[in-house]
Each structure stands twice: as structure tokens, then as C-alpha cells.
Design a protein around this motif. Sequence first.
Motif, mmCIF file in Angstrom:
data_model
loop_
_atom_site.group_PDB
_atom_site.id
_atom_site.type_symbol
_atom_site.label_atom_id
_atom_site.label_comp_id
_atom_site.label_asym_id
_atom_site.label_seq_id
_atom_site.Cartn_x
_atom_site.Cartn_y
_atom_site.Cartn_z
ATOM 1 N N SER A 139 0.898 -1.134 0.067
ATOM 2 C CA SER A 139 -0.181 0.023 0.029
ATOM 3 C C SER A 139 1.002 1.244 -0.017
ATOM 4 C CB SER A 139 -0.960 0.005 1.114
ATOM 5 O OG SER A 139 0.000 0.127 2.341
ATOM 6 N N PHE A 140 0.163 2.283 -0.250
ATOM 7 C CA PHE A 140 0.944 3.671 -0.057
ATOM 8 C C PHE A 140 0.315 4.680 0.466
ATOM 9 C CE2 PHE A 140 -1.391 3.508 -4.129
ATOM 10 C CZ PHE A 140 -1.603 4.834 -4.412
ATOM 11 N N ILE A 141 0.736 5.767 0.946
ATOM 12 C CA ILE A 141 0.143 6.941 1.538
ATOM 13 C C ILE A 141 0.186 8.145 0.554
ATOM 14 C CG2 ILE A 141 -0.063 8.477 3.654
ATOM 15 C CD1 ILE A 141 1.134 6.122 5.344
ATOM 16 N N MET A 142 -0.905 8.623 0.321
ATOM 17 C CA MET A 142 -0.778 9.917 -0.340
ATOM 18 C C MET A 142 -1.380 11.148 0.101
ATOM 19 S SD MET A 142 -2.123 10.722 -4.360
ATOM 20 C CE MET A 142 -0.971 9.675 -5.029
ATOM 21 N N HIS A 143 -0.722 12.453 0.395
ATOM 22 C CA HIS A 143 -1.082 13.406 0.737
ATOM 23 C C HIS A 143 -1.678 14.485 -0.134
ATOM 24 C CE1 HIS A 143 0.902 11.718 4.406
ATOM 25 N NE2 HIS A 143 1.880 11.470 3.625
ATOM 26 N N PHE A 144 -2.504 15.536 0.340
ATOM 27 C CA PHE A 144 -2.999 16.383 -0.346
ATOM 28 C C PHE A 144 -3.039 17.797 0.250
ATOM 29 C CE2 PHE A 144 -6.920 14.842 1.413
ATOM 30 C CZ PHE A 144 -7.382 15.901 1.715
ATOM 31 N N CYS A 145 -3.194 18.895 -0.549
ATOM 32 C CA CYS A 145 -3.443 20.109 -0.018
ATOM 33 C C CYS A 145 -4.172 20.863 -0.986
ATOM 34 C CB CYS A 145 -1.948 20.884 0.481
ATOM 35 S SG CYS A 145 -2.176 22.593 1.239
ATOM 36 N N ALA A 146 -5.395 21.323 -0.569
ATOM 37 C CA ALA A 146 -6.284 22.168 -1.410
ATOM 38 C C ALA A 146 -6.579 23.529 -1.262
ATOM 39 C CB ALA A 146 -7.372 21.145 -1.877
ATOM 40 N N GLU A 147 -6.711 24.397 -1.955
ATOM 41 C CA GLU A 147 -6.577 25.872 -1.359
ATOM 42 C C GLU A 147 -7.737 26.290 -2.665
ATOM 43 O OE1 GLU A 147 -3.335 27.779 0.721
ATOM 44 O OE2 GLU A 147 -2.375 26.427 -1.027
ATOM 45 N N PHE A 148 -8.732 27.400 -2.148
ATOM 46 C CA PHE A 148 -9.374 27.816 -3.032
ATOM 47 C C PHE A 148 -9.624 29.471 -3.000
ATOM 48 C CE2 PHE A 148 -10.912 23.603 -1.544
ATOM 49 C CZ PHE A 148 -11.092 22.920 -2.701
ATOM 50 N N THR A 149 -9.793 30.048 -4.309
ATOM 51 C CA THR A 149 -9.883 31.453 -4.166
ATOM 52 C C THR A 149 -10.870 31.822 -5.209
ATOM 53 O OG1 THR A 149 -8.513 33.505 -4.225
ATOM 54 C CG2 THR A 149 -8.131 31.835 -6.049
ATOM 55 N N GLY A 150 -11.444 32.947 -5.118
ATOM 56 C CA GLY A 150 -12.420 33.577 -6.375
ATOM 57 C C GLY A 150 -13.565 34.016 -5.565
ATOM 58 N N SER A 151 -14.054 33.839 -4.320
ATOM 59 C CA SER A 151 -14.997 34.206 -3.749
ATOM 60 C C SER A 151 -15.030 34.104 -2.296
ATOM 61 C CB SER A 151 -16.207 33.441 -4.060
ATOM 62 O OG SER A 151 -17.670 33.925 -3.634
ATOM 63 N N THR A 152 -16.129 34.582 -1.537
ATOM 64 C CA THR A 152 -16.135 34.514 0.040
ATOM 65 C C THR A 152 -16.582 33.229 0.209
ATOM 66 O OG1 THR A 152 -18.235 35.762 -0.050
ATOM 67 C CG2 THR A 152 -16.226 36.994 0.242
ATOM 68 N N ILE A 153 -16.465 32.514 1.359
ATOM 69 C CA ILE A 153 -16.906 31.262 1.925
ATOM 70 C C ILE A 153 -18.205 31.437 2.658
ATOM 71 C CG2 ILE A 153 -16.257 29.309 3.407
ATOM 72 C CD1 ILE A 153 -13.350 29.790 2.833
ATOM 73 N N LYS A 154 -19.154 30.843 2.220
ATOM 74 C CA LYS A 154 -20.451 30.878 2.879
ATOM 75 C C LYS A 154 -20.396 29.625 4.108
ATOM 76 C CE LYS A 154 -25.326 29.820 2.041
ATOM 77 N NZ LYS A 154 -26.481 29.522 0.923
ATOM 78 N N ASP A 155 -19.918 28.438 3.737
ATOM 79 C CA ASP A 155 -19.661 27.628 4.869
ATOM 80 C C ASP A 155 -18.865 26.580 4.505
ATOM 81 O OD1 ASP A 155 -21.498 26.177 3.351
ATOM 82 O OD2 ASP A 155 -23.290 26.197 4.619
ATOM 83 N N SER A 156 -18.453 25.475 5.198
ATOM 84 C CA SER A 156 -17.489 24.385 5.119
ATOM 85 C C SER A 156 -17.726 23.192 6.056
ATOM 86 C CB SER A 156 -16.210 24.950 4.858
ATOM 87 O OG SER A 156 -15.593 25.352 6.265
ATOM 88 N N GLY A 157 -17.181 22.054 5.840
ATOM 89 C CA GLY A 157 -17.308 21.170 6.704
ATOM 90 C C GLY A 157 -16.979 19.592 6.097
#
Length: 789
Positions: A213-231
Motif C-alpha cells: 500500500s502507499f500513503i498519498m497526501h494532498f493540500c487543496a486551496e480555493f480562491t475567487g469568492s467569499t466562503i459561505k460555509d464548510s465542513g
Amino acid sequence: MTPILEVSRLGFLSWLLCAVVVQAEPLFDVFKYVDQLIGTDNGGNVFAGATLPYGMAKAVADVDGQNTGGFSTDGSNVIGFSHMHDSGTGGNPSLGNFPLFPQYCAEDVLDNCNFLREARATPYNGSSVVASPGYFSLSLVNGIQAEMTVTQHAALYHFTFPSETAADGKELSPLILLDLTDLAASRQNATISVEGAGIRGNGTFIPSFGGGSFIMHFCAEFTGSTIKDSGIWVNNRAGTEPKDLFVTRGINLFYLEAGGFIRFDRPASGTISARVGVSFVSADQACRNAEEEIPDWDFDGIKKTAEDAWREKLSVVSVDAGGASDSLQTNFWSAIYRTMISPQNYTGENPLWTSDEPYFDSFYCLWDSFRSQLPFLTIVDPDTLSSMVRSLLDTYKHLGWLPDCRMSLCKGFTQGGSNADIVIADAFVKNLTGPVPIDWALAYEAVVNDAENEPLDWSNEGRGGLMSWKALNYIPALDFDYLGFGTNSRSISRTLEYSYNDFCISKIAQGLGNGNGHAKYSDRAMNWKNLFKPDQKSSINGKDTGFTGFFQPKYLNGTWGFQDPILCSPLDGFCSLTSNPQETFEDSIWEYQFFVPQDFASLITLLGGEVEFIKRLDFLHTSGLTDIGNEPSFLTVFLYHYAGRPALSTQRVHSYVPGYFNASTTGLPGNDDNGAMASFTAFCMIGLFPNPGQNVYLISPPFFESVSFRHPQSSKAATIKNIGFDPSYKNVYVQNATLNGKPYTRNWIGHEFFLEGMVLELVLGETESDWGTKEEDRPPSMSAAGMAM
């Protein structure tokens, strides 16, 4: 006005008109002829998205149909947009980890969103698909558009949302989810953390054709608007608290789907951008990869950098089409493009050991790529291939074995012999070098290790059955092998492949001045003869084919077993490692009878001489026994050269290209296997085909008036010219040839052609000639008189 002035004026106007015409004539744009959608249907499994040459990040839309390479033109639905893929592999889908998916929630209610993969699947508009080197885009039928480009370890997306309103007239809020899965749903466990405009985490996955098996990592970022909510979301339900999650696979075959989301106020432009870094080391490194490689979110700039990288790689080849169709040119340039998608450069992303050497991954698998893909890179990108060879040797240094197949930091399954031996020998005999020299002493140590020492688990490295190989000089059926463990099958194909592996080792020994090693492995290279049964016949549907003498399995006690020579051919079922293991791998005895690359002269004699040899080749290619969509068939197309009939090889090439290899989405007869089919196409069309592991290219006229290769290291140009070229392909037979202006009668040429920048001119005609037919003009074989290798 005097006549002289009038003439001068007319001359000036004529010159000016010519100058304008010259300036207006469009420059050649290679991208016009790169079609990334070739092979994206009918099992080609080609990666169609955005990538750099050998890039780790590979972004494309993933579908729920033929999704081994992520995207397909089969009309299936989009289920996500992910950042890493492999190209052309068979079997299970590969990678596709941590996909993003953009959508609106009905009536702007979070619980109305479709988080599960099956629920969110959305058709795309086929006419909207745009794919070019370093770029991919499409529109979903709901109007959401996605476009993407990449750097080496990161992807940049633009998601554009059309304006939509709820029943109360309020504008809907765009939502982008991230799914903790991969294309094969192989995730074992994963973590995710949503913070501000970013989502990061990792997951443990299983490779598509290997163990561990292998472990993969990620880092996602967003731009372009204000955030309404997240979770986070689990099982098609989402909440804004908590912001972190650890998820396991689930129980009782229930795959627990989960991930994170961010919902935005729709911007005036409608576009929200996502930047995703990936890493095998850590989420922090994934974030650094994204920040360092895409610091200012400049989509057009990143796209141009990717395009420039591809233009540079493709610039070493130039063509005078001579009237050849745009379709053939597209087939050609697209094939060259696909030879440089993989293996992938994971240097700096290998957590398994510390080294200053390069690390390449996604060798899917050397059994496929040694035959034409890696030899093609020897011509067009020797620096990178040199780094790949160094990577193979560094893997040997740290893991104890040369890999035969490798993906996602894991060991892949061995399909036949120890094929890294052939890759290394091919590099050695062609004097491959790069900015850092290859350690040939280490290389010889590594290949001898394959030949002499059996690993415990030879299903994914080295060779099995070495006790029998050394004592009996063949691999027995039902071998008693207590030293190591693998699938107790493929006794015929492994005997043939081990014989060639040992031949390749003998060539390295010879070049290094090791006489004992050369003699020892040359002797073992003849072991293939020990499984030839001279009285064996073959029938199809009860009718004798008329040929006698085929390879057959042999037991430990020396008695013969039996395998129908047509078994594992297209006429009688596919044989794999897992579903139908037989004594030959993925092809029949009919095909494998021609796998004696080191000594076709002996094989021709054994099969009854040149006339009978040619009859067998013809029968193989016309009876339905050969599968041109599988790699063992490649060299058989050109084997007429060894019987003194190179014109018949040319004839056979034109029966497959473009009939089976063409510029349509279904234009590959099998999965591309990391560029194996692509390189076969490219070699056929340039008029040279390698016998890998040897300094031999078999000559057949190119599909264009001329093809040139500028050596990336010396800048010397090697050119193959057709004299009397006919784009209707009536004149396809060599009548005579010159090399650097002097008569040339051999039907093969060495790699010096490229290293020294030679010019090979082929005079063509409509009928077969005697060019290249004499015994002294045929390619070398171990046993051929006067042609000892």
C-alpha cells in the motif's frame, strides 16, 4: 515612366508580394497534430488530461465508464476531477486520488447536495472537451465548466458556475467537495481537515497492479469568492461541524464514502479556482509544492510553461510530410507525445529511502515498455532515460532487486523475465549517457543478481525457478521451487524470456571486458531450444495448420507436457496472472515461438528454413492468432528482415498502420501501456524498429517524405529520406539505399545513426527488390555465420 523603371517597379512589387506571402505563411505548430483523445475509448485507457513530460501531477475529469486513465470518450458520466493518473494501463483503474467535484445544492440546502460518487455522476457535453498539452477542459450538461493545468506536483483548476436561483429567487451557492477516495475505491483509511479556504489530508491506498500500500497526501486551496460555509461529509450527509475526520474503509464490503466541502457565495465572474498540491511525503510538502510551483495562481502562465515544456520535448523531431494526410501526421505526433507521459518523475517524493539519485515511478510495466517505449526515449530524450536507468539502479541499491514493474512506491507484479536486464543492456549497447554517468559496474552487479539469486517473493522482483534454470536449463512445468514463491505458471514464456535476459547480461559482460561472464550467459541464452518439441502439431477448430514443431512445457523429469499452441491467443481466450494462468503469459505458443530475439538465425533453421519461417509469420498475422494490441506481437511485424525479405515487413506494417493504429478515439487495438502502443506507432512511421537489448534498428520506409531527429545532447541531426515518396503508399518498397551518400545494402542500422547525425536515403518503388536480402545484409544473430554478436 521608362520601361526600365516599370520593370523595376514590377520587380519590387513582386518581391514585396513574395515577402508578404512568406510572412503570412503559418509556422508549423506541432500542437495542431497532438490529439490527446486518441485511444480514450475501446480500451486504450490513455490519459487525456493535463500533464508535464513525465509529470507527477496529472489532472483530468474522471468518469464512471472506462476510467482506468481517468477520462474516456465513451459517453459516461463525470464523477470528479483529480490530480494524479497513469496512462494506458490495463486492469484496475489507477490513482485518481482525492477528486474534486463542483455542484449546486438544490434550493441551496446542504442536505440536497449529491456527495456520493454514484449520486453526483453528471454527463458532460462531448463537443465541449478541449485537450492540449498541459491543458484540459470540458462542460457538464448542467452548465458548470472545468478547466485545468498543472505543474510538476500541483494542479490548478478553474470551475465556472452559471448563475442559478432557488425557488425564492435567491442565487444558489457553488459548492466544491473533495472525496477521500481513488478511482478503484481502494482507500483503506484517510484523514481530512477543513480550515478556512483550504482542505488537507492523506489516505492509504492499494496499487492497481502490485502488492502493499502507499500513503498519498494532498493540500487543496480555493480562491475567487467569499466562503459561505464548510465542513465534512459522510454517506451523503454533510455538516459544518466538525472540520476534521478520520475514516476507515468500512465493514462487510461496505465502502464508507467521505470527504470535505467548501461552499461559496457565487462570484460575479462565476469562477472559483482550486489549487491542489500532492505529495507522497506529507501534507506540508503537498502545500509547499502548490505554493512554490503556483505562487500567484496564474492559470495562463502555468499553462504556457507546460506548453513550452512539451514544445521543447517534441522539437527534436521534424517531418517533411510530403503530402501525407493530416490524420497520419496527427497519429504520429500524438504517439510521440504519449511516449513521454510516463514513467513519472517522483524525485524528491520518495519517502522510502534517502538518495541523491533520481526516482522514477509508474513503470507499468517493463515487460511492456522494454520493447519500444524506452528504446524510443533513447532517441528523443536520452537524458531522461539515463535518469530512469539510474533510478532503476538506485532501487536495486536500496531494495536489493531491480524492479520489473513499479507504481505508487509499490512493487508491481512480474509478468515474465527480469526485464530491467533488457532495459539496461539496451542503454549499454547504445552508449546511453546523461549529465551524470550511469554506473555500469553497479548495473552489471544488479543484472547478475537477477540471474543468480532467487528472491523469496519472485512474483514482484527477480526470477523464480533458478535452481531448475541452472540444473535443467529450462523452467519446468509444475516446478518444485522452495526458495521463492510466485505463480507456478508461464514455464514456456519464462524459459524464453530468461534466455533473452541472460543474452543481454552477456552483452554487458562483453562490453565490460568480462570474458567469463560473457561466455557463461551466452551459453544460458541458448536454453530456449530445450522446450522445442519438433513433432508437435497445431490445429484450429480441428483443422491442422500444416506446421510441425512448437514449444511445449516440459516437467522436472524431462517428459513433455502439453499446451495447445493456440491457447491464450485471440482465438482461444486471454491468459493473465490471476484469472487464467498458463504456460505462456498473455499470448499463445504461436506468438511466443518467435520470441528468440538473440538468435533468429537458429530459429529460422529450427522451423524449417526461410520459406517455412515466412509462411509461419504470414499465418500468425493472417489467421487471427496474433493480438497486435499486445506487446509480444510488436517485433513479429518486422521479423521478415531476418529471413531476407524486408519488403514483407513493410507490407505488414502497412496492414496495421493506420488500420489498427490511427487518429480516432478508438484508434488503439489495446491499452497503451504507458506509451507502448504509442512508441510502436511512432517507430513504424519513422521507418526504424528496434530489437531491444541490441544495437539494431530494422529499416522500413517512413510514412513521410523525410523524418529528422536532432540529438538532444549533440544537436546533430539524423535524417531518413524517401526518394520517390508516394503519399498514396504505392511506392513503399526500398529499391536501394545510401548512407551519407554511399551505397548501403544492410536492412538494419545501429544507434550511431542518431549519435553521429547520419543521412539515410531510401529509393522507393512499387515492387519488392533485392535490397537487404543477402545473408550478409541481414541483422545479426548469435549463430549466424560471420554475424556473431
